[in-house]
Scaffold this motif. Structure first.
Motif, mmCIF file in Angstrom:
data_model
loop_
_atom_site.group_PDB
_atom_site.id
_atom_site.type_symbol
_atom_site.label_atom_id
_atom_site.label_comp_id
_atom_site.label_asym_id
_atom_site.label_seq_id
_atom_site.Cartn_x
_atom_site.Cartn_y
_atom_site.Cartn_z
ATOM 1 N N GLU A 81 1.269 -1.186 -0.236
ATOM 2 C CA GLU A 81 -0.261 -0.076 -0.153
ATOM 3 C C GLU A 81 1.078 1.282 -0.006
ATOM 4 O O GLU A 81 0.505 2.179 -0.961
ATOM 5 C CB GLU A 81 -1.006 -0.122 1.088
ATOM 6 N N GLU A 82 1.940 0.806 0.255
ATOM 7 C CA GLU A 82 2.821 2.729 0.722
ATOM 8 C C GLU A 82 3.752 2.219 -0.488
ATOM 9 O O GLU A 82 4.122 3.321 -1.153
ATOM 10 C CB GLU A 82 3.634 1.884 1.233
ATOM 11 N N LEU A 83 3.079 1.824 -1.138
ATOM 12 C CA LEU A 83 3.924 1.416 -2.859
ATOM 13 C C LEU A 83 2.378 2.311 -4.075
ATOM 14 O O LEU A 83 2.853 3.072 -4.919
ATOM 15 C CB LEU A 83 4.440 0.550 -3.613
ATOM 16 N N GLY A 84 1.733 2.406 -3.317
ATOM 17 C CA GLY A 84 0.412 2.001 -3.864
ATOM 18 C C GLY A 84 -0.070 1.681 -5.030
ATOM 19 O O GLY A 84 -0.872 1.644 -6.801
ATOM 20 N N LEU A 85 0.372 0.234 -5.292
ATOM 21 C CA LEU A 85 0.002 -1.207 -6.071
ATOM 22 C C LEU A 85 -1.374 -1.470 -6.232
ATOM 23 O O LEU A 85 -2.439 -1.155 -5.493
ATOM 24 C CB LEU A 85 0.324 -2.135 -5.735
ATOM 25 N N PRO A 86 -2.037 -1.461 -7.010
ATOM 26 C CA PRO A 86 -3.015 -1.589 -8.024
ATOM 27 C C PRO A 86 -3.562 -3.110 -7.997
ATOM 28 O O PRO A 86 -2.710 -4.575 -7.788
ATOM 29 C CB PRO A 86 -3.300 -1.261 -9.449
ATOM 30 N N ASP B 33 -6.364 -14.534 -4.814
ATOM 31 C CA ASP B 33 -5.031 -13.312 -5.984
ATOM 32 C C ASP B 33 -4.352 -12.419 -6.353
ATOM 33 O O ASP B 33 -3.383 -11.837 -6.408
ATOM 34 C CB ASP B 33 -5.086 -14.986 -6.223
ATOM 35 N N GLY B 34 -5.040 -11.433 -6.364
ATOM 36 C CA GLY B 34 -5.440 -10.537 -6.819
ATOM 37 C C GLY B 34 -4.847 -9.611 -6.442
ATOM 38 O O GLY B 34 -3.713 -8.394 -5.854
ATOM 39 N N CYS B 35 -4.227 -9.876 -4.555
ATOM 40 C CA CYS B 35 -3.897 -9.089 -3.748
ATOM 41 C C CYS B 35 -2.520 -9.453 -3.279
ATOM 42 O O CYS B 35 -2.721 -8.824 -2.093
ATOM 43 C CB CYS B 35 -5.081 -8.330 -2.502
ATOM 44 N N ARG B 36 -2.056 -10.542 -3.389
ATOM 45 C CA ARG B 36 -1.545 -11.153 -2.861
ATOM 46 C C ARG B 36 -0.180 -11.759 -3.725
ATOM 47 O O ARG B 36 0.352 -12.224 -3.340
ATOM 48 C CB ARG B 36 -2.366 -12.766 -2.561
ATOM 49 N N THR B 37 -0.240 -11.910 -4.376
ATOM 50 C CA THR B 37 0.865 -11.798 -5.656
ATOM 51 C C THR B 37 2.269 -11.234 -4.942
ATOM 52 O O THR B 37 1.647 -10.043 -3.952
ATOM 53 C CB THR B 37 0.684 -10.789 -6.833
ATOM 54 N N PRO B 38 3.182 -11.437 -5.152
ATOM 55 C CA PRO B 38 4.841 -10.935 -4.394
ATOM 56 C C PRO B 38 4.751 -9.142 -5.009
ATOM 57 O O PRO B 38 4.247 -9.001 -5.644
ATOM 58 C CB PRO B 38 5.432 -11.830 -6.209
ATOM 59 N N ASP C 132 12.850 -3.668 -10.446
ATOM 60 C CA ASP C 132 12.284 -4.337 -11.600
ATOM 61 C C ASP C 132 12.701 -4.465 -12.669
ATOM 62 O O ASP C 132 13.065 -4.831 -13.522
ATOM 63 C CB ASP C 132 11.320 -2.713 -12.234
ATOM 64 N N GLN C 133 14.369 -4.110 -12.028
ATOM 65 C CA GLN C 133 15.359 -5.075 -12.616
ATOM 66 C C GLN C 133 15.991 -6.226 -12.748
ATOM 67 O O GLN C 133 17.091 -7.005 -13.349
ATOM 68 C CB GLN C 133 16.668 -3.970 -12.980
ATOM 69 N N LEU C 134 15.346 -7.036 -11.990
ATOM 70 C CA LEU C 134 15.777 -8.384 -11.433
ATOM 71 C C LEU C 134 14.528 -9.555 -11.929
ATOM 72 O O LEU C 134 13.741 -8.839 -12.492
ATOM 73 C CB LEU C 134 15.935 -7.610 -10.088
ATOM 74 N N PRO C 135 14.699 -10.534 -11.883
ATOM 75 C CA PRO C 135 14.211 -11.669 -12.355
ATOM 76 C C PRO C 135 12.656 -10.916 -11.547
ATOM 77 O O PRO C 135 13.043 -11.585 -10.438
ATOM 78 C CB PRO C 135 14.979 -13.011 -12.462
ATOM 79 N N HIS C 136 11.782 -11.955 -12.213
ATOM 80 C CA HIS C 136 10.280 -11.656 -11.120
ATOM 81 C C HIS C 136 10.394 -10.420 -9.795
ATOM 82 O O HIS C 136 9.580 -10.133 -9.070
ATOM 83 C CB HIS C 136 10.556 -13.607 -10.254
ATOM 84 N N GLY C 137 10.783 -9.374 -10.816
ATOM 85 C CA GLY C 137 10.771 -8.260 -9.537
ATOM 86 C C GLY C 137 11.253 -7.950 -8.441
ATOM 87 O O GLY C 137 11.255 -7.282 -7.192
ATOM 88 N N GLY C 138 12.528 -8.981 -7.847
ATOM 89 C CA GLY C 138 13.798 -9.217 -7.257
ATOM 90 C C GLY C 138 13.157 -9.849 -5.966
ATOM 91 O O GLY C 138 13.297 -9.850 -4.772
ATOM 92 N N PHE C 139 11.827 -10.444 -5.998
ATOM 93 C CA PHE C 139 11.006 -11.092 -4.702
ATOM 94 C C PHE C 139 11.946 -12.686 -5.031
ATOM 95 O O PHE C 139 11.346 -13.119 -4.128
ATOM 96 C CB PHE C 139 9.726 -11.495 -5.644
ATOM 97 N N SER C 140 12.053 -12.946 -5.997
ATOM 98 C CA SER C 140 12.167 -14.216 -6.006
ATOM 99 C C SER C 140 13.406 -15.137 -7.312
ATOM 100 O O SER C 140 13.065 -13.963 -8.343
ATOM 101 C CB SER C 140 11.316 -15.680 -5.905
ATOM 102 N N SER C 141 14.388 -15.804 -6.896
ATOM 103 C CA SER C 141 15.573 -15.839 -8.176
ATOM 104 C C SER C 141 14.501 -16.471 -9.218
ATOM 105 O O SER C 141 15.070 -17.086 -10.132
ATOM 106 C CB SER C 141 16.327 -16.581 -8.099
ATOM 107 N N LEU D 5 5.589 -4.126 -11.936
ATOM 108 C CA LEU D 5 7.123 -3.495 -12.029
ATOM 109 C C LEU D 5 7.450 -2.124 -11.583
ATOM 110 O O LEU D 5 8.141 -1.802 -10.916
ATOM 111 C CB LEU D 5 7.702 -4.485 -12.793
ATOM 112 N N PRO D 6 7.043 -1.022 -12.432
ATOM 113 C CA PRO D 6 6.741 0.361 -13.006
ATOM 114 C C PRO D 6 6.615 0.504 -10.910
ATOM 115 O O PRO D 6 6.899 2.166 -11.000
ATOM 116 C CB PRO D 6 5.772 0.460 -13.704
ATOM 117 N N LEU D 7 5.950 0.080 -10.337
ATOM 118 C CA LEU D 7 5.617 0.716 -8.729
ATOM 119 C C LEU D 7 7.239 -0.050 -8.330
ATOM 120 O O LEU D 7 6.851 0.159 -6.329
ATOM 121 C CB LEU D 7 4.547 0.226 -8.646
#
Length: 558
Positions: free
Chosen positions: A385-390, A415-420, A425-434, A446-448
């Motif tokens: 929420e601090e990122l303004g994720l939709p 699931d739509g509110c539970r995604t990683p 944004d420069q890392l695979p899978h947004g830096g959440f996981s390899s 990713l842009p957020l």
């Protein structure tokens, strides 16, 4: 087998002496599966949380709430617990939890963990024993009932996740109650031994040093002993905001399957246990036909829950009139009780999409956060929420949530509110996981990502840090009384009074500018430093789209 380790931080050293630290606190909710993956299996874990705690602390929040990480078959992603004292290997170990706890405390963060006391997994040892026969020591630890003469379930109670709340068990030739999935049998808290066991499991985590709990489905602990059927809801407007209209669960008045009077005495026992450990706290989740009244009952008197939240601001389209209506209804009955406001969590569509639609601007995230933490009460801020994720779009073939699978497409589940969490944004899978994560990383997120927003001084992330730091300088926003002031339909306007001084809050949660005339407040002086756009022009407040104003009435500006 339970792993027993000495807590990493002595309990007395980890807790503040301020028993009211939770009043006005901001709690950051972490959904472990989707926060940070440290071991490359596509699922977030405890070590991942620990490695990101510096980020959480940088936000200026007071505490974290960690959703379930206990041993579980994961049919409901941790809310189906198979052992209340054991960490699921998917998330790590008790040693990993102790490390998380120690690091959080070192950073000045309190730690709240989820407790699911209404039900267990059907793989829990208690249920395996209970279903084995009608005469063993745990035979009555769950809610069992004989069928009607024609073999149908004992009554008309429905599961939140669809269908009957009763599941046939051939071994006992009885039905068992499950308010959620059939693999989540309900505990029978009318049984004294069940209450004693649950309290002992809560004590286990208090002894480890946790600062409190979020109690899942806290009004589901008891059922009507006579198993009376619920009446139909009828044609009146719905007041239960916890389920979508497409779910027939919403078509009943839930008079007998939850929110029973016996729950109050159990909550008193729970509170007495927690009070023995000093400055702890509790947040209860309430889904009910009369949720605001239940919230008042469960938090008043200082002898039950410390605070609670409902779904009233989580399910609906959130506009200024609705916010005012909910807050005023609650204040009319809560007395000395205390709310914990939430506009987003792991069970609800993300608030940016609910309010701003497909193209919600970043300014909306800022004003919504300011509103959340300026209301009278404490606040839960959900990760992202601090990122303004939709809300993320998750295709049917990628869905994991059994609730969404059952009700697709009218209701797409959680699931739509539970995604990683998007870290980089420069890392695979947004830096959440390899590796490919358990739910897809949303391209819209990713842009957020945190990396992008760290580089942008005007981002929602930097606003969140600035605003929460500024809020700490305004004690009225944490402790003051609240009264609403006249306002245009698009604006939430109220005063927080502390020590005979009013702090006026005016927030525009619409895409159109607004002009607000405030009378009867005396001299109004603008406060600076909060980061929202709004101005005092003569005797009017002018707010741009998604703007905000804070000012002092009858005192000097600071």
């Amino acid at each position: 087998m339970n792993e027993t380790l000495t807590p990493a931080v002595p309990v007395a050293a980890s807790r503040t002496t301020d028993k009211d630290w939770w009043r006005g606190a901001v709690i950051y909710q972490i959904y472990p599966r989707s926060f940070a993956d440290s071991n490359g299996d596509g699922v977030g874990d405890l070590r991942g949380i620990t490695r990101r705690l510096d980020y959480v602390a940088s936000l200026g929040v007071d505490a974290i709430w960690v959703s379930p990480f206990y041993r579980s078959p994961m049919r409901d992603f941790g809310y189906d617990i198979a052992d209340f004292r054991e960490v699921d290997p998917l998330f790590g170990s008790l040693a990993d939890f102790d490390e998380l706890l120690a690091r959080a405390h070192a950073l000045g963060l309190k730690v709240l963990i989820d407790q699911v006391l209404s039900h267990t997994s059907d793989e829990h040892a208690w249920f395996r024993a209970s279903r084995a026969s009608r005469d063993n020591d745990r035979a009555d630890w769950y809610v069992w009932a004989d069928p009607q003469a024609d073999g149908t379930p004992p009554n008309n109670w429905l599961s939140v996740f669809g269908g009957s709340a009763w599941q046939w068990d051939a071994r006992r030739r009885q039905y068992y109650l499950h308010n959620f999935l059939a693999s989540q049998p309900d505990l029978n808290l009318h049984h004294p031994a069940v209450q004693a066991q649950l309290l002992d499991d809560v004590r286990f985590w208090l002894d480890r040093g946790v600062d409190g709990f979020r109690f899942d489905a806290v009004n589901f602990y008891f059922h009507d002993r006579a198993l009376r059927s619920n009446p139909a809801w009828g044609d009146e407007p719905r007041t239960d905001h916890s389920t979508p209209d497409s779910n027939p669960y919403a078509w009943q008045r839930h008079l007998h399957d939850k929110t029973q009077p016996e729950n109050l005495d159990f909550l008193r026992r729970l509170r007495a246990l927690m009070d023995a450990y000093g400055a702890t706290t509790s947040v209860g989740e309430i889904g009910d036909d009369n949720a605001l009244a239940v919230m008042a009952d469960y938090t008043s008197g200082g002898d039950k829950l410390h605070m609670a939240y409902t779904f009233n601001l989580l399910r609906d389209e959130l506009d200024a009139a609705h916010v005012r209506n909910v807050v005023e209804q609650l204040q009319a009955g809560i007395g000395d009780g205390w709310p914990c406001w939430s506009i987003g969590n792991h069970d609800a569509p993300r608030v940016m999409s609910r309010v701003g639609g497909e193209h919600a601007p970043p300014e909306l995230a800022k004003v919504l956060l300011a509103m959340l933490v300026s209301l009278r009460g404490s606040a839960c801020l959900y990760q992202g929420e601090e990122l303004g994720l939709p809300e993320a779009e998750v295709p049917f073939e990628a869905l994991q949530d059994p609730y969404g699978i059952a009700f697709w497409p009218e209701y797409k589940g959680r699931d739509g509110c539970r995604t990683p969490m998007p870290w980089d944004d420069q890392l695979p899978h947004g830096g959440f996981s390899s590796v490919t994560p358990w739910l897809p990383m949303s391209p819209r997120h990713l842009p957020l990502a945190v990396s992008r927003q760290e580089a942008d001084a005007n981002s929602p992330l930097h606003f969140a840090r600035r605003f929460l730091a500024w809020r700490r300088t305004q004690p009225a926003l944490a402790k003051g009384e609240l009264r609403f002031l006249p306002a245009p339909a698009s604006c939430v306007v109220f005063a927080r009074r502390l020590d005979a001084t009013d702090l006026v809050v005016a927030l525009n949660i619409s895409a159109e500018p607004a002009c607000i005339a405030l009378t009867g407040l005396g001299t109004l002086q603008a406060l600076s430093g909060h980061g929202l756009s709004g101005a005092l022009v003569g005797d009017h407040i002018e707010l741009p789209a998604y703007g905000g104003f804070f000012g002092l009435a009858g005192g000097d500006a600071a």
